[in-house]
Design an enzyme around this catalytic site. Structure first.
Site, PDB file in Angstrom:
ATOM      1  N   GLY A 194      14.655 -24.147 -53.873  1.00 29.22           N
ATOM      2  CA  GLY A 194      16.362 -24.725 -53.629  1.00 29.22           C
ATOM      3  C   GLY A 194      16.736 -24.946 -52.811  1.00 29.22           C
ATOM      4  N   THR A 238      16.709 -20.207 -46.813  1.00 33.33           N
ATOM      5  CA  THR A 238      16.468 -20.595 -48.168  1.00 33.33           C
ATOM      6  C   THR A 238      18.827 -19.273 -47.812  1.00 33.33           C
ATOM      7  OG1 THR A 238      16.301 -18.251 -50.260  1.00 33.33           O
ATOM      8  CG2 THR A 238      15.605 -17.419 -47.595  1.00 33.33           C
ATOM      9  N   VAL A 239      19.002 -20.267 -49.046  1.00 33.93           N
ATOM     10  CA  VAL A 239      20.432 -19.670 -49.292  1.00 33.93           C
ATOM     11  C   VAL A 239      20.021 -18.173 -49.697  1.00 33.93           C
ATOM     12  CG1 VAL A 239      21.441 -21.666 -49.557  1.00 33.93           C
ATOM     13  CG2 VAL A 239      20.691 -20.505 -51.760  1.00 33.93           C
ATOM     14  N   ASP A 240      19.169 -17.250 -50.313  1.00 33.92           N
ATOM     15  CA  ASP A 240      19.383 -15.813 -50.195  1.00 33.92           C
ATOM     16  C   ASP A 240      19.680 -15.209 -49.123  1.00 33.92           C
ATOM     17  OD1 ASP A 240      19.619 -16.998 -52.881  1.00 33.92           O
ATOM     18  OD2 ASP A 240      17.542 -16.002 -53.092  1.00 33.92           O
ATOM     19  N   GLY A 284      21.700 -14.973 -55.540  1.00 32.33           N
ATOM     20  CA  GLY A 284      20.562 -14.516 -54.616  1.00 32.33           C
ATOM     21  C   GLY A 284      19.983 -12.985 -56.184  1.00 32.33           C
ATOM     22  N   ARG A 285      19.100 -14.065 -55.692  1.00 29.45           N
ATOM     23  CA  ARG A 285      18.065 -13.267 -57.062  1.00 29.45           C
ATOM     24  C   ARG A 285      17.559 -12.512 -56.695  1.00 29.45           C
ATOM     25  NH1 ARG A 285      13.218 -16.027 -55.855  1.00 29.45           N
ATOM     26  NH2 ARG A 285      13.978 -17.508 -57.444  1.00 29.45           N
ATOM     27  N   GLU A 311      23.567 -13.272 -59.319  1.00 30.64           N
ATOM     28  CA  GLU A 311      23.010 -12.731 -60.274  1.00 30.64           C
ATOM     29  C   GLU A 311      21.667 -11.610 -60.654  1.00 30.64           C
ATOM     30  OE1 GLU A 311      20.704 -16.948 -60.034  1.00 30.64           O
ATOM     31  OE2 GLU A 311      19.548 -16.199 -58.579  1.00 30.64           O
ATOM     32  N   LEU A 370      25.752 -24.598 -56.780  1.00 28.21           N
ATOM     33  CA  LEU A 370      26.892 -25.555 -56.367  1.00 28.21           C
ATOM     34  C   LEU A 370      27.037 -25.119 -54.517  1.00 28.21           C
ATOM     35  CD1 LEU A 370      29.908 -26.519 -57.951  1.00 28.21           C
ATOM     36  CD2 LEU A 370      27.741 -27.486 -57.967  1.00 28.21           C
TER      37      LEU A 370
END
Length: 401
Positions: free
Chosen positions: A12, A135-137, A183-184, A239, A295
């Site tokens: 991502g 990573t945004v996570d 965020g998996r 999520e 987004l």
């Protein structure tokens, strides 16, 4: 060691991933041993498909603009590199005299860098491979935080700050709202929503993270309590939240090539939608759900300036490390001081990064209150930056007739 360099972007995107790209290109321009820097179109697939571009041809003006541009300029991929791909990768590297190999990405990307670097070494081809974190996570092991997370966290905090005001003012119409953060398996971005909260009555009232399984009865009880106390309930969920039996709240059965659950993919239900439905069915309340999906990965107008500067620095450091003989590592960020915030760069072994994840620590989440703690606020606030102050007229008395 003289030879060309190649860089790709995977997974991502983020609002600052191109800053890392520019940092590496500009650092390479100062190295006489690196004649050219190639860019991989769509990650590792670019090597396999022969889709490379010459990043060394970019002018300073275009590089400067690219540094401010969100999302992945080279294009991204979630392709899983197979063992049978490695001979073709090696030949592609040889054909262009590539001796420096870089990928910007997360855990799976670091695994790719390690496998390519190891295969070349085992086959007598000298290649220096360095991973650049992204990573945004914020779930990468070995680093205080990852470039991309602060900007995405700022986006989430601003969204909840503003949507929370909307929910408060519309409470006579909708008694609840459910906001879903990406965020998996890690709750860093869901927790970031708490940065918008300054008073007990402020949104969010409840935050649920993947690290702490949910109980249906307790969840419904908490929602009802918030409606009774505040007039409405503003709920944030990651999520990847799960029920106590381990079942994803999203009930998604779709996975990607790395066996990661794809929440809400292919038209499947999302965690927020299922929680919204559960509340409606059991309480009779009317409410809404808010799902920004990807987004926050590309919101340049909500960028954290600290994030962009650190992303750029990571790209430059990757080139410096490789050109001075370092290989098989990922650039990391170490926090030197929190107040005032100050960081420094270090490294982590690629094998460790590929095998482990960085989940939200227990001390950052209050599982009784269902809210992030002050310790989390101290950690995240310097990265996100100051949020705009909003006013209220809640203190005005109602005028009697």
């Amino acid at each position: 060691m003289k030879g060309n360099a190649v860089i790709g972007q995977s997974g991502g995107p983020t609002a600052v991933i191109n800053a890392s790209l520019v940092g590496l290109v500009e650092a390479a321009e100062q190295r006489s041993e690196v004649p050219r820097v190639f860019g991989l179109r769509y990650g590792i697939r670019g090597l396999l498909d022969g889709q490379l571009v010459d990043l060394s041809s970019l002018t300073p003006r275009r590089l400067s603009a690219l540094r401010e541009t969100p999302s992945s300029a080279l294009g991204s991929t979630r392709y899983k590199l197979h063992d049978e791909d490695l001979p073709a990768v090696l030949e592609a590297l040889k054909s262009r005299d590539i001796r420096y190999f870089f990928l910007i990405g997360g855990n799976d990307t670091m695994d790719t860098v390690q496998r390519v670097e190891s295969y070349c070494r085992e086959n007598g081809y000298e290649l220096r491979g360095v991973g650049i974190p992204k990573t945004v996570d914020n779930d990468l092991f070995g680093t205080d935080h990852t470039p991309g997370f602060p900007s995405a966290a700022r986006d989430i905090a601003l969204s909840v700050q503003q949507a929370g005001r909307l929910a408060r003012d519309m409470q006579k119409v909708d008694q609840y709202a459910v906001f879903q953060a990406i965020g998996r398996d890690a709750g860093w971005l869901a927790a970031a929503a708490g940065l918008a909260k300054h008073r007990e009555a402020d949104a969010p009232h409840l935050v649920y993270v993947p690290e702490v399984p949910m109980n249906r009865s307790a969840f419904l009880h908490d929602v009802h309590r918030c409606v009774e106390e505040f007039g409405y309930a503003y709920i944030v969920c990651g999520e990847g939240v799960v029920w106590e039996d381990g079942t994803p709240v999203s009930a998604s059965g779709t996975v990607d090539e790395f066996s990661n659950v794809e929440f809400g993919a292919m038209g499947g239900a999302s965690a927020a939608l299922n929680l919204h439905r559960l509340i409606g069915e059991h309480t009779g309340y009317r409410g809404e759900f808010q799902i920004p999906e990807s987004l926050p990965m590309c919101a340049a107008d909500r960028i954290s300036h600290t994030d962009r500067e650190e992303a750029y620095a990571c790209g430059r450091e990757a080139m410096r490390l490789a050109s001075t003989g370092t290989s098989g590592v990922m650039v990391t960020i170490e926090r030197a001081e929190t107040s005032p915030y100050r960081s420094k760069l270090a490294t982590a072994d690629l094998a460790e990064v590929a095998r482990r994840t960085h989940r939200l620590p227990a001390e950052y989440y209050d599982s009784d209150r269902r809210l992030p703690t002050e310790a989390f606020r101290s950690y995240a606030a310097p990265l996100v930056g100051e949020l705009p102050p909003f006013s209220t007229i809640d203190d005005l008395p109602v005028v009697s007739s």
